[in-house]
Design a protein around this motif. Structure first.
Motif, PDB file in Angstrom:
ATOM      1  N   PRO A   1      46.051  37.746  29.232  1.00 30.69           N
ATOM      2  CA  PRO A   1      47.286  37.041  29.597  1.00 30.69           C
ATOM      3  C   PRO A   1      47.665  37.228  31.063  1.00 30.69           C
ATOM      4  CG  PRO A   1      47.752  38.960  28.210  1.00 30.69           C
ATOM      5  CD  PRO A   1      46.272  38.782  28.201  1.00 30.69           C
ATOM      6  N   THR A   2      47.670  36.122  31.809  1.00 33.13           N
ATOM      7  CA  THR A   2      48.015  36.153  33.241  1.00 33.13           C
ATOM      8  C   THR A   2      49.074  35.107  33.593  1.00 33.13           C
ATOM      9  OG1 THR A   2      46.351  34.520  33.912  1.00 33.13           O
ATOM     10  CG2 THR A   2      45.627  36.837  33.769  1.00 33.13           C
ATOM     11  N   LEU A   3      49.755  34.543  32.582  1.00 36.36           N
ATOM     12  CA  LEU A   3      50.666  33.419  32.806  1.00 36.36           C
ATOM     13  C   LEU A   3      49.933  32.244  33.446  1.00 36.36           C
ATOM     14  CD1 LEU A   3      53.861  35.353  33.969  1.00 36.36           C
ATOM     15  CD2 LEU A   3      53.576  34.090  31.827  1.00 36.36           C
ATOM     16  N   LEU A   4      48.625  32.200  33.207  1.00 35.55           N
ATOM     17  CA  LEU A   4      47.731  31.156  33.705  1.00 35.55           C
ATOM     18  C   LEU A   4      47.622  31.126  35.229  1.00 35.55           C
ATOM     19  CD1 LEU A   4      48.407  28.281  31.153  1.00 35.55           C
ATOM     20  CD2 LEU A   4      46.332  29.660  31.397  1.00 35.55           C
ATOM     21  N   ASP A   5      48.001  32.232  35.875  1.00 32.80           N
ATOM     22  CA  ASP A   5      47.670  32.398  37.277  1.00 32.80           C
ATOM     23  C   ASP A   5      46.313  33.089  37.380  1.00 32.80           C
ATOM     24  OD1 ASP A   5      49.805  31.131  38.621  1.00 32.80           O
ATOM     25  OD2 ASP A   5      51.118  32.836  38.216  1.00 32.80           O
ATOM     26  N   LEU A   6      45.775  33.142  38.584  1.00 38.67           N
ATOM     27  CA  LEU A   6      44.394  33.577  38.802  1.00 38.67           C
ATOM     28  C   LEU A   6      44.362  35.021  39.284  1.00 38.67           C
ATOM     29  CD1 LEU A   6      43.334  30.407  40.844  1.00 38.67           C
ATOM     30  CD2 LEU A   6      43.176  30.702  38.364  1.00 38.67           C
ATOM     31  N   ALA A   7      43.974  35.935  38.411  1.00 38.54           N
ATOM     32  CA  ALA A   7      43.815  37.332  38.808  1.00 38.54           C
ATOM     33  C   ALA A   7      42.434  37.474  39.442  1.00 38.54           C
ATOM     34  CB  ALA A   7      43.963  38.261  37.611  1.00 38.54           C
ATOM     35  N   ILE A   8      42.397  37.475  40.787  1.00 39.39           N
ATOM     36  CA  ILE A   8      41.119  37.464  41.500  1.00 39.39           C
ATOM     37  C   ILE A   8      40.613  38.878  41.776  1.00 39.39           C
ATOM     38  CG2 ILE A   8      41.489  35.192  42.518  1.00 39.39           C
ATOM     39  CD1 ILE A   8      42.274  36.626  45.128  1.00 39.39           C
ATOM     40  N   ALA A   9      41.382  39.872  41.352  1.00 39.84           N
ATOM     41  CA  ALA A   9      40.931  41.264  41.462  1.00 39.84           C
ATOM     42  C   ALA A   9      41.625  42.080  40.389  1.00 39.84           C
ATOM     43  CB  ALA A   9      41.237  41.831  42.848  1.00 39.84           C
ATOM     44  N   GLU A  10      40.986  43.167  40.004  1.00 41.11           N
ATOM     45  CA  GLU A  10      41.515  44.035  38.944  1.00 41.11           C
ATOM     46  C   GLU A  10      41.224  45.478  39.320  1.00 41.11           C
ATOM     47  OE1 GLU A  10      40.740  43.423  34.505  1.00 41.11           O
ATOM     48  OE2 GLU A  10      39.269  44.961  35.004  1.00 41.11           O
ATOM     49  N   LYS A  11      42.217  46.317  39.185  1.00 38.77           N
ATOM     50  CA  LYS A  11      42.017  47.716  39.534  1.00 38.77           C
ATOM     51  C   LYS A  11      41.101  48.421  38.532  1.00 38.77           C
ATOM     52  CE  LYS A  11      45.939  48.954  42.438  1.00 38.77           C
ATOM     53  NZ  LYS A  11      47.133  49.812  42.620  1.00 38.77           N
TER      54      LYS A  11
ATOM     55  N   ASP B   1      43.684  55.925  52.262  1.00 34.83           N
ATOM     56  CA  ASP B   1      43.862  55.156  53.492  1.00 34.83           C
ATOM     57  C   ASP B   1      43.713  53.652  53.301  1.00 34.83           C
ATOM     58  OD1 ASP B   1      44.248  57.513  54.906  1.00 34.83           O
ATOM     59  OD2 ASP B   1      42.120  57.708  55.429  1.00 34.83           O
ATOM     60  N   LYS B   2      42.738  53.232  52.502  1.00 37.47           N
ATOM     61  CA  LYS B   2      42.384  51.818  52.462  1.00 37.47           C
ATOM     62  C   LYS B   2      43.285  51.037  51.495  1.00 37.47           C
ATOM     63  CE  LYS B   2      37.522  52.913  53.362  1.00 37.47           C
ATOM     64  NZ  LYS B   2      36.133  52.838  52.829  1.00 37.47           N
ATOM     65  N   ILE B   3      43.910  49.990  52.020  1.00 32.49           N
ATOM     66  CA  ILE B   3      44.805  49.144  51.241  1.00 32.49           C
ATOM     67  C   ILE B   3      44.127  47.791  51.004  1.00 32.49           C
ATOM     68  CG2 ILE B   3      47.115  48.154  51.074  1.00 32.49           C
ATOM     69  CD1 ILE B   3      47.099  51.192  51.277  1.00 32.49           C
ATOM     70  N   SER B   4      44.162  47.323  49.773  1.00 33.65           N
ATOM     71  CA  SER B   4      43.553  46.045  49.416  1.00 33.65           C
ATOM     72  C   SER B   4      44.566  44.912  49.560  1.00 33.65           C
ATOM     73  CB  SER B   4      43.043  46.100  47.967  1.00 33.65           C
ATOM     74  OG  SER B   4      42.747  44.811  47.484  1.00 33.65           O
ATOM     75  N   GLU B   5      44.094  43.785  50.075  1.00 34.89           N
ATOM     76  CA  GLU B   5      44.976  42.627  50.217  1.00 34.89           C
ATOM     77  C   GLU B   5      45.504  42.151  48.867  1.00 34.89           C
ATOM     78  OE1 GLU B   5      44.738  37.949  51.732  1.00 34.89           O
ATOM     79  OE2 GLU B   5      43.098  39.335  52.167  1.00 34.89           O
ATOM     80  N   SER B   6      44.658  42.191  47.851  1.00 31.99           N
ATOM     81  CA  SER B   6      45.058  41.660  46.543  1.00 31.99           C
ATOM     82  C   SER B   6      45.542  42.740  45.576  1.00 31.99           C
ATOM     83  CB  SER B   6      43.892  40.899  45.900  1.00 31.99           C
ATOM     84  OG  SER B   6      42.736  41.705  45.835  1.00 31.99           O
ATOM     85  N   LEU B   7      45.075  43.978  45.738  1.00 26.01           N
ATOM     86  CA  LEU B   7      45.401  45.040  44.779  1.00 26.01           C
ATOM     87  C   LEU B   7      46.286  46.143  45.344  1.00 26.01           C
ATOM     88  CD1 LEU B   7      41.923  45.458  43.026  1.00 26.01           C
ATOM     89  CD2 LEU B   7      43.981  44.431  42.041  1.00 26.01           C
ATOM     90  N   GLY B   8      46.568  46.104  46.636  1.00 23.68           N
ATOM     91  CA  GLY B   8      47.415  47.121  47.221  1.00 23.68           C
ATOM     92  C   GLY B   8      46.716  48.469  47.320  1.00 23.68           C
ATOM     93  N   ALA B   9      47.502  49.530  47.212  1.00 20.66           N
ATOM     94  CA  ALA B   9      46.982  50.885  47.380  1.00 20.66           C
ATOM     95  C   ALA B   9      46.405  51.428  46.078  1.00 20.66           C
ATOM     96  CB  ALA B   9      48.098  51.804  47.862  1.00 20.66           C
ATOM     97  N   VAL B  10      45.540  52.422  46.189  1.00 18.35           N
ATOM     98  CA  VAL B  10      45.114  53.197  45.025  1.00 18.35           C
ATOM     99  C   VAL B  10      46.339  53.926  44.471  1.00 18.35           C
ATOM    100  CG1 VAL B  10      43.674  55.113  44.228  1.00 18.35           C
ATOM    101  CG2 VAL B  10      42.783  53.506  45.922  1.00 18.35           C
ATOM    102  N   LYS B  11      46.527  53.861  43.158  1.00 18.66           N
ATOM    103  CA  LYS B  11      47.702  54.497  42.540  1.00 18.66           C
ATOM    104  C   LYS B  11      47.275  55.722  41.751  1.00 18.66           C
ATOM    105  CE  LYS B  11      51.913  53.464  39.933  1.00 18.66           C
ATOM    106  NZ  LYS B  11      51.920  54.680  39.111  1.00 18.66           N
TER     107      LYS B  11
ATOM    108  N   VAL C   1      44.137  57.478  37.729  1.00 13.37           N
ATOM    109  CA  VAL C   1      43.947  56.894  39.057  1.00 13.37           C
ATOM    110  C   VAL C   1      43.502  55.442  38.906  1.00 13.37           C
ATOM    111  CG1 VAL C   1      42.786  57.084  41.283  1.00 13.37           C
ATOM    112  CG2 VAL C   1      43.288  59.154  39.963  1.00 13.37           C
ATOM    113  N   ARG C   2      44.296  54.540  39.463  1.00 11.84           N
ATOM    114  CA  ARG C   2      43.977  53.114  39.449  1.00 11.84           C
ATOM    115  C   ARG C   2      43.404  52.739  40.812  1.00 11.84           C
ATOM    116  NH1 ARG C   2      44.757  51.159  34.055  1.00 11.84           N
ATOM    117  NH2 ARG C   2      45.758  52.976  33.102  1.00 11.84           N
ATOM    118  N   VAL C   3      42.159  52.293  40.802  1.00  7.51           N
ATOM    119  CA  VAL C   3      41.362  52.181  42.019  1.00  7.51           C
ATOM    120  C   VAL C   3      41.318  50.729  42.504  1.00  7.51           C
ATOM    121  CG1 VAL C   3      39.097  52.638  43.033  1.00  7.51           C
ATOM    122  CG2 VAL C   3      39.956  54.094  41.174  1.00  7.51           C
ATOM    123  N   ASN C   4      41.594  50.522  43.790  1.00  7.56           N
ATOM    124  CA  ASN C   4      41.493  49.167  44.339  1.00  7.56           C
ATOM    125  C   ASN C   4      40.049  48.832  44.704  1.00  7.56           C
ATOM    126  OD1 ASN C   4      40.927  50.242  46.910  1.00  7.56           O
ATOM    127  ND2 ASN C   4      43.056  50.079  47.595  1.00  7.56           N
TER     128      ASN C   4
END
Length: 356
Positions: A161-171, A212-222, A247-250
């Motif tokens: 379920p994505t509300l029919l938007d496009l999840a182009i990346a997944e942690k 350090d590394k931030i993803s454009e689509s996924l943001g920071a590692v959590k 740990v949720r990895v970008n």
């Protein structure tokens, strides 16, 4: 069969799936129901344990292959349910029942889409449809275990379920077990090496640590401490405190890189449970994504895990329903979301798998 009739059949199948208990590793009866779908439309299929899969009629090994995948297992219903989780019924346009949103609506929409394209000739891609088991438990018999039995997959749509938007990346996900050590003692005696007190500094380190590394689509590692366990009785200082770290990895790191960094820098002992649930992504300029964007769909990065983690190819997460309803009490999906889901899937594939 025309799209309207296929949609009606898909909703009927979803009601049937809801009515059948299908916890992870216990999906045999829902697999039977999915088999009947293929039989109804005279589509040859195969089954491995509770995975049911099929290929399009004019499958051609010389062509690239698109995977359509969603799962038919569910989590167990939580205690906050006020409705029978196994009684599918519609109220105010909402179809209630366990697994309706996660991910039954996606699954039946993809089955309808596959059936729509099954007899199409001269497509640019083959299509493989997989209704998979053990997604919720990331089990060994899930899509990951089925891949050796499938044709080589070049690109995939994973129905969630994505509300029919496009999840182009997944942690991705790594779970760590951590140990903070100290000196055991009687609580009445002085102890400057109390493992529980030592944990305060460790928890503070995890709370403030950033990658350090931030993803454009996924943001920071959590990084999140989710469990703390220590002690056996009131008058004994324990020798250690056990922590669990989620740990949720970008998509800027592999799981192996994250594990190496944390094990080197963390002020405690760490051991990862698994490194196999890596992040997933698809190029924003991939024709499959561009076909969705042409329909006005937004792109985003998903924080939740799915069977995408099993795939080494580029993959898109897409489906009707809302991820925030997943694993909630009185789970539901709107009927119109299924209708729209089938329509969007078909239109995206029409824009991607061009007929020659």
């Amino acid at each position: 069969m025309e799209q309207k009739a296929l949609t009606k059949k898909a909703i009927e199948l979803l009601k049937e799936l809801i009515s059948i208990q299908s916890f992870s590793s216990e999906e045999d009866k829902t697999a039977d129901a999915i088999e009947k779908w293929f039989e109804t439309f005279d589509i040859p299929f195969q089954r491995k344990i509770n995975n049911v899969f099929a290929v399009n009629k004019y499958f051609d090994e010389s062509k690239p292959t698109l995977l359509l995948n969603s799962h038919h297992d569910t989590v167990k219903p939580n205690q906050a349910y006020t409705k029978d989780p196994f009684r599918p019924h519609i109220e105010d346009g909402k179809l209630y029942g366990l697994g309706s949103n996660d991910a039954g609506g996606c699954l039946v929409s993809l089955l309808a889409t596959f059936t729509h394209f099954y007899e199409s000739e001269n497509l640019s891609h083959n299509i493989v449809m997989v209704a998979s088991m053990e997604e919720e438990s990331a089990g060994k018999n899930s899509l990951r275990g089925l891949l050796p039995d499938l044709p080589n997959i070049d690109v995939a749509i994973v129905g969630e379920p994505t509300l029919l938007d496009l999840a182009i990346a997944e942690k991705g996900l790594i779970v760590f077990d951590a140990v903070v050590k100290g000196t055991p003692s009687h609580a009445a005696h002085p102890n400057t090496d109390n493992a529980i007190y030592n944990t305060i500094e460790v928890l503070d380190w995890f709370k403030n640590y950033t990658f350090d590394k931030i993803s454009e689509s996924l943001g920071a590692v959590k990084l999140t401490v989710t469990q703390v366990n220590a002690g056996s009785q009131h008058n004994v200082v324990p020798s250690q405190v056990d922590l669990v770290i989620d740990v949720r990895v970008n998509d800027k790191y592999t799981n192996a890189e994250i594990a190496e960094i944390l094990k080197r820098e963390a002020p405690c002992e760490l051991k990862e449970r698994s490194l196999r649930l890596n992040s997933s992504a698809i190029d924003k300029n991939h024709p499959l994504v561009k076909s969705g964007i042409a329909l006005g769909k937004k792109t985003y990065g998903s924080p939740t895990l799915s069977d995408q983690a099993a795939l080494s190819c580029q993959s898109l997460k897409l489906g009707p329903g809302d991820s925030t309803r997943s694993h909630s009490a009185d789970e539901y999906i709107y009927v119109h979301e299924i209708e729209e889901g089938i329509d969007v899937y078909i239109k995206i594939l029409n824009g991607f798998i061009k007929q020659n």
